[in-house]
Design a protein around this motif. Structure first.
Motif, mmCIF file in Angstrom:
data_model
loop_
_atom_site.group_PDB
_atom_site.id
_atom_site.type_symbol
_atom_site.label_atom_id
_atom_site.label_comp_id
_atom_site.label_asym_id
_atom_site.label_seq_id
_atom_site.Cartn_x
_atom_site.Cartn_y
_atom_site.Cartn_z
ATOM 1 N N PRO A 1 -4.642 -26.033 -46.151
ATOM 2 C CA PRO A 1 -3.370 -26.299 -45.479
ATOM 3 C C PRO A 1 -3.374 -27.667 -44.810
ATOM 4 O O PRO A 1 -4.355 -28.060 -44.193
ATOM 5 N N GLN A 2 -2.272 -28.381 -44.957
ATOM 6 C CA GLN A 2 -2.150 -29.710 -44.364
ATOM 7 C C GLN A 2 -0.805 -29.848 -43.663
ATOM 8 O O GLN A 2 0.212 -29.366 -44.158
ATOM 9 N N GLU A 3 -0.794 -30.517 -42.520
ATOM 10 C CA GLU A 3 0.436 -30.768 -41.784
ATOM 11 C C GLU A 3 0.832 -32.236 -41.931
ATOM 12 O O GLU A 3 -0.017 -33.122 -41.825
ATOM 13 N N LEU A 4 2.118 -32.443 -42.195
ATOM 14 C CA LEU A 4 2.607 -33.800 -42.409
ATOM 15 C C LEU A 4 3.070 -34.405 -41.084
ATOM 16 O O LEU A 4 4.254 -34.446 -40.768
ATOM 17 N N VAL A 5 2.104 -34.838 -40.297
ATOM 18 C CA VAL A 5 2.395 -35.631 -39.106
ATOM 19 C C VAL A 5 2.562 -37.066 -39.584
ATOM 20 O O VAL A 5 1.627 -37.638 -40.151
ATOM 21 N N CYS A 6 3.744 -37.633 -39.400
ATOM 22 C CA CYS A 6 4.020 -38.880 -40.109
ATOM 23 C C CYS A 6 4.735 -39.898 -39.234
ATOM 24 O O CYS A 6 5.379 -39.562 -38.234
ATOM 25 N N GLU A 7 4.611 -41.146 -39.623
ATOM 26 C CA GLU A 7 5.313 -42.245 -38.989
ATOM 27 C C GLU A 7 6.756 -42.294 -39.494
ATOM 28 O O GLU A 7 7.090 -41.672 -40.512
ATOM 29 N N PRO A 8 7.633 -43.028 -38.799
ATOM 30 C CA PRO A 8 8.992 -43.213 -39.321
ATOM 31 C C PRO A 8 8.974 -43.789 -40.731
ATOM 32 O O PRO A 8 8.041 -44.485 -41.127
ATOM 33 N N ASN A 9 10.027 -43.468 -41.495
ATOM 34 C CA ASN A 9 10.217 -43.985 -42.855
ATOM 35 C C ASN A 9 9.233 -43.372 -43.847
ATOM 36 O O ASN A 9 8.684 -44.052 -44.703
ATOM 37 N N THR A 10 9.001 -42.066 -43.717
ATOM 38 C CA THR A 10 8.116 -41.341 -44.622
ATOM 39 C C THR A 10 8.938 -40.396 -45.502
ATOM 40 O O THR A 10 9.842 -39.721 -45.011
ATOM 41 N N LEU A 11 8.607 -40.361 -46.773
ATOM 42 C CA LEU A 11 9.288 -39.485 -47.733
ATOM 43 C C LEU A 11 8.263 -38.552 -48.357
ATOM 44 O O LEU A 11 7.217 -39.000 -48.818
ATOM 45 N N VAL B 1 7.521 -37.590 -37.532
ATOM 46 C CA VAL B 1 7.349 -36.272 -36.918
ATOM 47 C C VAL B 1 5.983 -36.229 -36.229
ATOM 48 O O VAL B 1 4.967 -36.570 -36.839
ATOM 49 N N LYS B 2 5.969 -35.761 -34.970
ATOM 50 C CA LYS B 2 4.724 -35.635 -34.211
ATOM 51 C C LYS B 2 4.132 -34.236 -34.401
ATOM 52 O O LYS B 2 4.797 -33.316 -34.861
ATOM 53 N N ILE B 3 2.880 -34.079 -33.982
ATOM 54 C CA ILE B 3 2.147 -32.835 -34.202
ATOM 55 C C ILE B 3 2.811 -31.649 -33.510
ATOM 56 O O ILE B 3 2.787 -30.526 -34.011
ATOM 57 N N ASP B 4 3.453 -31.853 -32.372
ATOM 58 C CA ASP B 4 4.055 -30.747 -31.617
ATOM 59 C C ASP B 4 5.534 -30.537 -31.933
ATOM 60 O O ASP B 4 6.173 -29.669 -31.344
ATOM 61 N N SER B 5 6.070 -31.342 -32.837
ATOM 62 C CA SER B 5 7.511 -31.311 -33.122
ATOM 63 C C SER B 5 7.829 -30.714 -34.488
ATOM 64 O O SER B 5 8.666 -31.209 -35.233
ATOM 65 N N ALA B 6 7.113 -29.636 -34.829
ATOM 66 C CA ALA B 6 7.388 -28.837 -36.037
ATOM 67 C C ALA B 6 7.267 -29.621 -37.342
ATOM 68 O O ALA B 6 8.200 -29.668 -38.139
ATOM 69 N N PRO B 7 6.101 -30.250 -37.602
ATOM 70 C CA PRO B 7 5.944 -30.961 -38.871
ATOM 71 C C PRO B 7 5.948 -30.019 -40.070
ATOM 72 O O PRO B 7 5.606 -28.836 -39.946
ATOM 73 N N PHE B 8 6.339 -30.552 -41.201
ATOM 74 C CA PHE B 8 6.258 -29.835 -42.471
ATOM 75 C C PHE B 8 4.785 -29.607 -42.809
ATOM 76 O O PHE B 8 3.940 -30.462 -42.563
ATOM 77 N N ARG B 9 4.468 -28.431 -43.354
ATOM 78 C CA ARG B 9 3.097 -28.168 -43.786
ATOM 79 C C ARG B 9 3.105 -27.607 -45.196
ATOM 80 O O ARG B 9 4.061 -26.976 -45.635
ATOM 81 N N TYR B 10 2.016 -27.855 -45.882
ATOM 82 C CA TYR B 10 1.916 -27.465 -47.290
ATOM 83 C C TYR B 10 0.465 -27.112 -47.587
ATOM 84 O O TYR B 10 -0.453 -27.789 -47.121
ATOM 85 N N SER B 11 0.269 -26.052 -48.365
ATOM 86 C CA SER B 11 -1.071 -25.685 -48.792
ATOM 87 C C SER B 11 -1.333 -26.303 -50.163
ATOM 88 O O SER B 11 -0.735 -25.893 -51.168
#
Length: 269
Positions: A216-226, A164-174
């Motif tokens: 707060p943190q945004e999960l901008v991640c590479e493929p194959n991330t869980l 998921v890229k930064i502009d493509s609605a990443p999951f976020r968690y506090s």
């Protein structure tokens, strides 16, 4: 350097977690991360062959949507496959059968649920495909705004085969917001639905934001991330900032019991 949720710049983008290249056996460091922060991120989580099988299913879903032939999929308990949580996005859920009990994904799920619920649990799984239609995207409770899920215990595993890229609605968690205290209980007394209903630009500086959104943190991640998240904590996807889509395989665990609640409390107190 595989440390949990390390901010990589001032925008709080996150692209690092525990690396699973050396196998899928979780250890105390993983569980402590989940207990203290409320969320655990595993990079390179699945073998490539297993990832490719999940990618094939998502590619079929996207192709079927493009060809208007989604009737072959049905999410149990729902009359329709399509629901627009946000009026500016297309969100579709599909149940494509149970996950393979011999898969690495199932083995990771068993380990995490045994620690959180006190027993390994079979998940309900569904494939969620979300596509941006209009920008800017309007807020919608329980989806693209900060919120906390109401019932306990509540654990979700979310697998991103394409990243998921930064502009493509990443999951976020506090981080740390899953801890149950007086402020947390008062929040549910004072609000309807568990969502912080303020404009995005004001939510961090609000009274609730100062209490629950300190990290707060945004999960901008590479493929194959869980990601494994205790969604009693404050979370949600971010609004889309550009036209695009995201694919996420969700594992949920609704069949808990009283013993599970007691076990789960170790993670929330």
């Amino acid at each position: 350097d595989d440390i949990f949720f390390k901010p990589v710049d001032k925008t709080n983008k996150v692209n690092i977690g525990f690396n699973m290249n050396n196998g899928f056996q979780l250890n105390e460091q993983h569980y402590n991360s989940l207990k203290e922060n409320g969320v655990l991120v595993l990079k390179n989580a699945l073998p490539e062959q297993e990832r490719e099988e999940i990618c094939k299913k998502f590619n079929k879903i996207k192709n079927d949507i493009a060809n208007n032939s989604v009737k072959d999929y049905q999410l149990p308990g729902k009359d329709t496959d399509t629901y627009n949580k946000s009026p500016d996005t297309l969100s579709q859920s599909y149940s494509l059968g149970n996950i393979n009990p011999d898969s690495t994904l199932a083995q990771i799920s068993n380990q995490i649920t045994k620690s959180v619920y006190g027993q390994s649990m079979i998940p309900s799984s569904y494939y969620m495909y979300t596509k941006s239609i209009n920008l800017p995207e309007k807020p919608h409770d329980g989806d693209n705004v900060w919120h906390s899920d109401r019932y306990l215990p509540n654990l979700k595993l979310i697998y991103y085969p394409f990243g998921v890229k930064i502009d493509s609605a990443p999951f976020r968690y506090s981080l740390g917001s899953h801890k149950i205290n007086r402020d947390y209980l008062n929040f549910f007394v004072d609000t309807d639905g568990g969502a912080i209903k303020l404009p995005e630009s004001k939510v961090i500086d609000s009274d609730y934001g100062k209490k629950f959104l300190k990290n707060p943190q945004e999960l901008v991640c590479e493929p194959n991330t869980l990601a494994a998240a205790l969604v009693s904590g404050f979370h949600g996807r971010t609004p889309f900032k550009e036209k695009g889509d995201r694919s996420a395989l969700f594992l949920c665990y609704p069949n808990f019991n009283l013993f599970s609640l007691i076990s789960f409390w170790r993670y929330n107190s």
